[in-house]
Scaffold this motif. Structure first.
Motif, PDB file in Angstrom:
ATOM      1  N   GLY A  17       0.905  -1.173   0.040  1.00  0.00           N
ATOM      2  CA  GLY A  17       0.062   0.020   0.112  1.00  0.00           C
ATOM      3  C   GLY A  17       1.017   1.393   0.039  1.00  0.00           C
ATOM      4  N   ASN A  21       0.788  -1.233  -4.430  1.00  0.00           N
ATOM      5  CA  ASN A  21      -0.382  -1.170  -4.374  1.00  0.00           C
ATOM      6  C   ASN A  21      -1.082  -2.575  -4.130  1.00  0.00           C
ATOM      7  OD1 ASN A  21      -2.976  -0.284  -3.752  1.00  0.00           O
ATOM      8  ND2 ASN A  21      -3.025   1.156  -5.377  1.00  0.00           N
ATOM      9  N   MET A  23      -2.626  -4.458  -1.825  1.00  0.00           N
ATOM     10  CA  MET A  23      -3.646  -4.726  -0.727  1.00  0.00           C
ATOM     11  C   MET A  23      -4.790  -5.571  -1.366  1.00  0.00           C
ATOM     12  SD  MET A  23      -2.089  -4.035   2.103  1.00  0.00           S
ATOM     13  CE  MET A  23      -3.286  -4.645   3.257  1.00  0.00           C
ATOM     14  N   ARG A  47     -11.079  -7.275   5.445  1.00  0.00           N
ATOM     15  CA  ARG A  47     -10.093  -5.887   5.644  1.00  0.00           C
ATOM     16  C   ARG A  47      -9.813  -5.460   7.037  1.00  0.00           C
ATOM     17  NH1 ARG A  47      -9.433  -4.374   0.443  1.00  0.00           N
ATOM     18  NH2 ARG A  47     -10.980  -5.164  -1.088  1.00  0.00           N
ATOM     19  N   VAL A  51      -5.615  -5.818   7.983  1.00  0.00           N
ATOM     20  CA  VAL A  51      -4.789  -4.691   7.867  1.00  0.00           C
ATOM     21  C   VAL A  51      -3.537  -4.439   8.980  1.00  0.00           C
ATOM     22  CG1 VAL A  51      -4.804  -1.964   7.740  1.00  0.00           C
ATOM     23  CG2 VAL A  51      -6.493  -3.273   6.473  1.00  0.00           C
ATOM     24  N   ASP A 173       0.504   3.893   4.780  1.00  0.00           N
ATOM     25  CA  ASP A 173      -0.741   3.781   3.895  1.00  0.00           C
ATOM     26  C   ASP A 173      -1.900   3.900   4.852  1.00  0.00           C
ATOM     27  OD1 ASP A 173      -1.801   0.978   2.753  1.00  0.00           O
ATOM     28  OD2 ASP A 173       0.291   1.284   3.408  1.00  0.00           O
ATOM     29  N   SER A 174      -1.773   2.670   5.710  1.00  0.00           N
ATOM     30  CA  SER A 174      -2.869   2.208   6.560  1.00  0.00           C
ATOM     31  C   SER A 174      -3.160   2.919   7.879  1.00  0.00           C
ATOM     32  CB  SER A 174      -2.698   0.710   6.937  1.00  0.00           C
ATOM     33  OG  SER A 174      -1.641   0.693   7.864  1.00  0.00           O
ATOM     34  N   THR A 193      -3.560   5.515  -0.511  1.00  0.00           N
ATOM     35  CA  THR A 193      -4.110   4.046  -1.160  1.00  0.00           C
ATOM     36  C   THR A 193      -4.985   3.419  -0.500  1.00  0.00           C
ATOM     37  OG1 THR A 193      -2.233   3.034  -0.307  1.00  0.00           O
ATOM     38  CG2 THR A 193      -1.802   3.875  -2.509  1.00  0.00           C
ATOM     39  N   SER A 194      -4.802   3.441   0.937  1.00  0.00           N
ATOM     40  CA  SER A 194      -6.068   2.646   1.569  1.00  0.00           C
ATOM     41  C   SER A 194      -6.873   3.259   1.997  1.00  0.00           C
ATOM     42  CB  SER A 194      -5.142   1.700   2.990  1.00  0.00           C
ATOM     43  OG  SER A 194      -4.246   1.052   2.457  1.00  0.00           O
TER      44      SER A 194
END
Length: 230
Positions: A17, A21, A23, A47, A51, A173-174, A193-194
């Motif tokens: 991510g 990309n 995920m 999800r 994560v 990203d997360s 992205t997330s």
């Protein structure tokens, strides 16, 4: 403000991510694994489960802790094999990443990877992108660190680089990854992205939000740290 070598700083990167990309492919790999062993998950629940966690942590959670070490290892290896098979034809960097890494190296900025991923997946990604040599340290689930949002792996990466936490800039990203970096006392550049840029700004005091690495250069990234120290 331009980056000065008199102010040592470092960059630390998540992988999934952030550098790639991937995920969606991880989610597909988990769905395939659970299908093979007769477990069902709604996509939204899946999800939330996956994560920021290591593969072993995800499996322990899925089985309510009732899984043997042998079965844990078998299913962990199977899931990562499925992921690599699915993602191998699509392995590409987040736009601008390669140029950003090259410029950072030319500036003499030390860099590390700090990910909850397995070492096999980390090596698969870094070697596939041709970027292994850019990093002074690479940390994955083999470290035994608690999963994000605990700050352990980012603090370990800083120690490996010989840097103070406040001198490190994290690319994440997360939500759990951003939390981990902030709890480590590090500034964060969030890659949207997330989460959407709006979600990130509403939830976290990050230094910058970008969609990809074409929106930032190493000098301006370094200044996010050094501007507070001048």
């Amino acid at each position: 403000m331009r980056y000065s070598m008199r102010q040592p700083i470092a960059f630390i990167f998540d992988i999934d991510g952030t550098m790639v990309n991937s995920m969606e492919t991880h989610a597909k790999a988990w769905l395939e694994l659970f299908k093979q062993i007769g477990m069902e998950y709604e996509e939204q629940d899946l999800r939330r489960l996956i994560v920021g966690r290591t593969t072993d942590d995800i499996l322990r959670q899925a089985f309510g802790g009732n899984i043997s070490a042998i079965e844990l290892n078998r299913l962990s290896q199977l899931k990562e094999t499925i992921f690599r098979q699915l993602y191998s034809p699509h392995l590409t960097p987040i736009p601008g990443l390669l140029n950003f890494l090259e410029k950072s190296r030319l500036l003499g900025i030390p860099m590390a990877v700090a990910s909850s991923a397995s070492r096999e997946n980390i090596d698969f990604t870094l070697s596939g992108l041709g970027v292994t040599s850019f990093f002074n340290a690479v940390l994955g689930d083999e470290t035994g660190c608690r999963s994000k949002p605990y700050p352990d792996i980012y603090l370990a990466a800083a120690r490996r680089l010989g840097m103070r936490a406040q001198d490190c800039l994290v690319f994440e990203d997360s939500a759990v990854g951003i939390q981990a970096a902030l709890q480590a006392g590090m500034k964060v550049v969030a890659i949207a992205t997330s989460l959407t840029p709006q979600e990130i700004r509403q939830r976290f005091p990050v230094a910058r939000v970008i969609r990809d690495f074409n929106e930032i250069d190493p000098t301006s990234a370094a200044a996010l740290i050094t501007s507070d120290q001048s």
